[in-house]
Design an enzyme around this catalytic site. Structure first.
Site, PDB file in Angstrom:
ATOM      1  N   HIS A   1      44.984   6.534  27.330  1.00 12.80           N
ATOM      2  CA  HIS A   1      45.361   5.489  26.843  1.00 12.80           C
ATOM      3  C   HIS A   1      44.669   4.200  27.040  1.00 12.80           C
ATOM      4  O   HIS A   1      43.816   4.221  28.172  1.00 12.80           O
ATOM      5  CB  HIS A   1      46.790   5.267  27.749  1.00 12.80           C
ATOM      6  CG  HIS A   1      47.807   4.397  27.143  1.00 12.80           C
ATOM      7  ND1 HIS A   1      47.442   2.797  27.605  1.00 12.80           N
ATOM      8  CD2 HIS A   1      48.814   4.241  26.466  1.00 12.80           C
ATOM      9  CE1 HIS A   1      48.417   2.235  27.046  1.00 12.80           C
ATOM     10  NE2 HIS A   1      49.210   2.831  26.306  1.00 12.80           N
TER      11      HIS A   1
ATOM     12  N   GLU B   1      46.824   3.401  18.556  1.00 12.98           N
ATOM     13  CA  GLU B   1      47.324   2.340  19.208  1.00 12.98           C
ATOM     14  C   GLU B   1      46.175   1.217  19.153  1.00 12.98           C
ATOM     15  O   GLU B   1      45.476   1.060  20.296  1.00 12.98           O
ATOM     16  CB  GLU B   1      47.762   2.538  20.636  1.00 12.98           C
ATOM     17  CG  GLU B   1      48.731   3.733  20.796  1.00 12.98           C
ATOM     18  CD  GLU B   1      49.473   3.685  21.925  1.00 12.98           C
ATOM     19  OE1 GLU B   1      50.599   3.370  22.058  1.00 12.98           O
ATOM     20  OE2 GLU B   1      48.684   3.775  22.901  1.00 12.98           O
TER      21      GLU B   1
HETATM   22  P1  PGA Z   1      54.146  -1.571  23.229  1.00 10.60           P
HETATM   23  O1  PGA Z   1      52.971  -0.156  24.056  1.00 10.60           O
HETATM   24  O2  PGA Z   1      55.258  -0.772  22.492  1.00 10.60           O
HETATM   25  O3  PGA Z   1      54.700  -2.151  24.177  1.00 10.60           O
HETATM   26  O4  PGA Z   1      53.139  -2.208  22.594  1.00 10.60           O
HETATM   27  C1  PGA Z   1      52.572   0.757  23.305  1.00 10.60           C
HETATM   28  C2  PGA Z   1      51.849   1.576  24.259  1.00 10.60           C
HETATM   29  O5  PGA Z   1      50.970   1.181  25.060  1.00 10.60           O
HETATM   30  O6  PGA Z   1      51.777   2.840  24.281  1.00 10.60           O
END
Ligand code: PGA
Length: 236
Positions: A91, A160
């Site tokens: 992440h 992401e």
């Molecule tokens: P968010 O986070 O939906 O608050 O943008 C997504 C994530 O970090 O997995």
């Protein structure tokens, strides 16, 4: 969306206590969610026995060892006690805030791959890289896959973009589709999008051809918005 069941995953990060997660999981268990594979990733002290019928409990992080002297970390034996077999690796918050290197991420990946975990492997570029254009983004994402067995059968990849995480501004549909179309060339794994997904934009994101699900942070903290996202998977 492709033809497998969509994956709807909630990353609670360092929010929600154990009693709050327990209440949440019980409520989620009673919702109609059979059309999707639903995962929640609570913080470590709020991990629950993974015995629910309609959702999977996963861990946000774990050290690549059975047990040992790794102060502050949890390891395989702790996850096994809860029958947890799903794990987020890579992440962006761990890469940037905690300085996890690609080498260390590779080590975790190899360890938990051997244990047959379902690995939610996260990748995503910064705004500075996005500003340099599509090729720069693609090269960067490819570098984040270095050392990872992209053919691992229990792999899920979450794209992401860092600039879309927690900002309330998700990537555009066009950006998501073109990035995921590129990633499809690199791996057969299901591809999730993450970054400001909410109950209002989930349907159109999940409607994209290349999207196999979503990884949700903020909007997963309230069961009402998370269930809205789960329902969106039914419509898309
Ligand atoms: P968010 O986070 O939906 O608050 O943008 C997504 C994530 O970090 O997995």
């Amino acid at each position: 969306m492709n033809h497998q069941k969509p994956i709807i995953a909630g990353n609670f990060k360092s929010n929600l206590t154990r009693s709050e997660v327990l209440k949440y999981a019980k409520a989620l268990e009673n919702l109609p969610t059979n059309h999707a594979s639903v995962y929640i990733f609570p913080t470590h002290t709020a991990l629950l026995e993974n015995h629910f019928k309609h959702l999977h409990i996963g861990a946000q992080n774990a050290f690549p060892a059975i047990n040992g002297s790794f102060t502050g970390e949890i390891t395989l034996s702790h996850l096994q006690e809860f029958h947890i077999t799903s794990l987020i690796i890579g992440h962006s918050e761990r890469r940037t805030l905690l300085g996890e290197s690609q080498d260390f991420i590779n080590e975790k990946f190899r360890f938990y791959e051997k244990e047959r975990f379902t690995i939610f492997y996260c990748i995503g570029e910064s705004l500075a890289i996005r500003k340099n254009g599509k090729n720069a983004v693609n090269d960067y994402l490819a570098s984040q896959l270095e050392g990872i067995n992209v053919d691992y059968e229990n792999l899920v990849i979450a794209y992401e973009p860092i600039w879309a995480i927690g900002t309330g501004i998700s990537a555009g549909l066009e950006e998501i589709e073109s990035t995921l179309t590129y990633l499809c060339e690199l791996t057969p794994a299901p591809l999730l999008y993450g970054g400001s997904v909410n109950a209002n934009n989930a349907e159109e994101i999940l409607g994209l051809e290349s999207v196999g699900g979503v990884l949700v942070g903020s909007a997963s903290l309230e069961i009402s918005s998370f269930s809205g996202i789960i329902n969106a998977a039914l419509k898309s």
